[in-house]
Design a protein around this motif. Structure first.
Motif, PDB file in Angstrom:
ATOM      1  N   PRO A  69       0.801  -1.232   0.000  1.00 59.12           N
ATOM      2  CA  PRO A  69       0.000   0.000   0.000  1.00 59.12           C
ATOM      3  C   PRO A  69       0.832   1.281   0.000  1.00 59.12           C
ATOM      4  N   ASP A  70       1.998   1.256   0.631  1.00 56.02           N
ATOM      5  CA  ASP A  70       2.839   2.464   0.621  1.00 56.02           C
ATOM      6  C   ASP A  70       3.606   2.607  -0.691  1.00 56.02           C
ATOM      7  N   GLY A  71       3.541   1.590  -1.548  1.00 60.58           N
ATOM      8  CA  GLY A  71       4.163   1.641  -2.865  1.00 60.58           C
ATOM      9  C   GLY A  71       5.645   1.381  -2.901  1.00 60.58           C
ATOM     10  N   ALA A  72       6.259   1.122  -1.769  1.00 59.05           N
ATOM     11  CA  ALA A  72       7.719   1.003  -1.704  1.00 59.05           C
ATOM     12  C   ALA A  72       8.252  -0.350  -2.150  1.00 59.05           C
ATOM     13  N   ARG A  73       7.443  -1.408  -2.005  1.00 56.97           N
ATOM     14  CA  ARG A  73       7.946  -2.755  -2.290  1.00 56.97           C
ATOM     15  C   ARG A  73       6.955  -3.544  -3.122  1.00 56.97           C
ATOM     16  N   VAL A  74       7.497  -4.575  -3.775  1.00 55.96           N
ATOM     17  CA  VAL A  74       6.685  -5.529  -4.524  1.00 55.96           C
ATOM     18  C   VAL A  74       7.025  -6.910  -4.002  1.00 55.96           C
ATOM     19  N   PRO A  95      12.458  -3.981  -3.770  1.00 51.25           N
ATOM     20  CA  PRO A  95      12.055  -2.575  -3.837  1.00 51.25           C
ATOM     21  C   PRO A  95      11.300  -2.301  -5.143  1.00 51.25           C
ATOM     22  N   PHE A  96      10.308  -1.418  -5.085  1.00 54.69           N
ATOM     23  CA  PHE A  96       9.573  -1.053  -6.290  1.00 54.69           C
ATOM     24  C   PHE A  96      10.483  -0.273  -7.224  1.00 54.69           C
ATOM     25  N   ASP A  97      10.435  -0.634  -8.496  1.00 51.03           N
ATOM     26  CA  ASP A  97      11.180   0.070  -9.544  1.00 51.03           C
ATOM     27  C   ASP A  97      10.198   0.320 -10.688  1.00 51.03           C
ATOM     28  N   PRO A  98       9.888   1.586 -11.010  1.00 52.48           N
ATOM     29  CA  PRO A  98       8.895   1.863 -12.055  1.00 52.48           C
ATOM     30  C   PRO A  98       9.285   1.350 -13.437  1.00 52.48           C
ATOM     31  N   SER A  99      10.578   1.192 -13.701  1.00 44.69           N
ATOM     32  CA  SER A  99      10.966   0.653 -15.008  1.00 44.69           C
ATOM     33  C   SER A  99      10.731  -0.857 -15.084  1.00 44.69           C
ATOM     34  N   THR A 100      10.739  -1.523 -13.937  1.00 43.79           N
ATOM     35  CA  THR A 100      10.474  -2.958 -13.894  1.00 43.79           C
ATOM     36  C   THR A 100       8.982  -3.247 -13.845  1.00 43.79           C
ATOM     37  N   PHE A 101       8.244  -2.423 -13.100  1.00 46.38           N
ATOM     38  CA  PHE A 101       6.804  -2.633 -12.898  1.00 46.38           C
ATOM     39  C   PHE A 101       6.029  -1.378 -13.300  1.00 46.38           C
ATOM     40  N   PRO A 102       5.990  -1.032 -14.583  1.00 45.75           N
ATOM     41  CA  PRO A 102       5.363   0.225 -14.981  1.00 45.75           C
ATOM     42  C   PRO A 102       3.842   0.267 -14.772  1.00 45.75           C
ATOM     43  N   ASP A 103       3.188  -0.868 -14.753  1.00 47.54           N
ATOM     44  CA  ASP A 103       1.729  -0.917 -14.643  1.00 47.54           C
ATOM     45  C   ASP A 103       1.277  -1.534 -13.334  1.00 47.54           C
ATOM     46  N   LEU A 104       1.923  -1.181 -12.236  1.00 44.63           N
ATOM     47  CA  LEU A 104       1.595  -1.772 -10.941  1.00 44.63           C
ATOM     48  C   LEU A 104       1.444  -0.676  -9.888  1.00 44.63           C
ATOM     49  N   PRO A 105       0.297   0.032  -9.909  1.00 49.20           N
ATOM     50  CA  PRO A 105       0.101   1.060  -8.886  1.00 49.20           C
ATOM     51  C   PRO A 105      -0.189   0.413  -7.530  1.00 49.20           C
TER      52      PRO A 105
END
Length: 128
Positions: A69-74, A95-105
């Motif tokens: 929920p805080d968006g920091a991790r997957v 850790p969340f990386d937008p280039s790895t998970f671009p469609d995962l809000p």
């Protein structure tokens, strides 16, 4: 023999039979998900390689991922059954990386094909 001993014996035999990656914890219960394994990895290459290795040892393997929920991790999670039928859940977080998970809000969870997990492991990296 009680159910806990059956699950303990089954996971010990499974771990002995396969060259599985290191785990930082293994939880065995007699309810819900009887065996839960936390991988001893926190990088994308380490987690996907660990899950891909486990996937070939389990029947009915399924993969899912969810963003906190805080968006920091997957968290990536593999579920399946040992050949003797014991349910197993194996997971690792990165850790969340937008280039790895671009469609995962946040907070989103998605199914992931097992073949994609294997491709990521072969490539040594991941991209959604």
């Amino acid at each position: 023999m009680n159910r806990l001993m059956v699950f303990l014996d089954a996971i010990r035999d499974h771990l002995d039979s396969h060259a599985l990656p290191p785990a930082c914890s293994v939880e065995v219960t007699t309810w819900a998900a009887p065996v839960t394994v936390a991988l001893d990895a926190d990088t994308m290459p380490g987690v996907v390689a660990g899950l891909a290795t486990w996937a070939v040892t389990l029947d009915g393997a399924r993969v899912s991922l969810w963003r906190t929920p805080d968006g920091a991790r997957v968290q990536l999670e593999l579920s399946g059954r040992t050949p003797c039928g014991i349910p197993v859940r194996v997971y690792g977080g990165v850790p969340f990386d937008p280039s790895t998970f671009p469609d995962l809000p946040p907070p989103t969870d998605q199914e992931l094909p097992v073949w994609l997990l294997r491709e990521w492991a072969r490539a040594g990296e991941a991209a959604a």
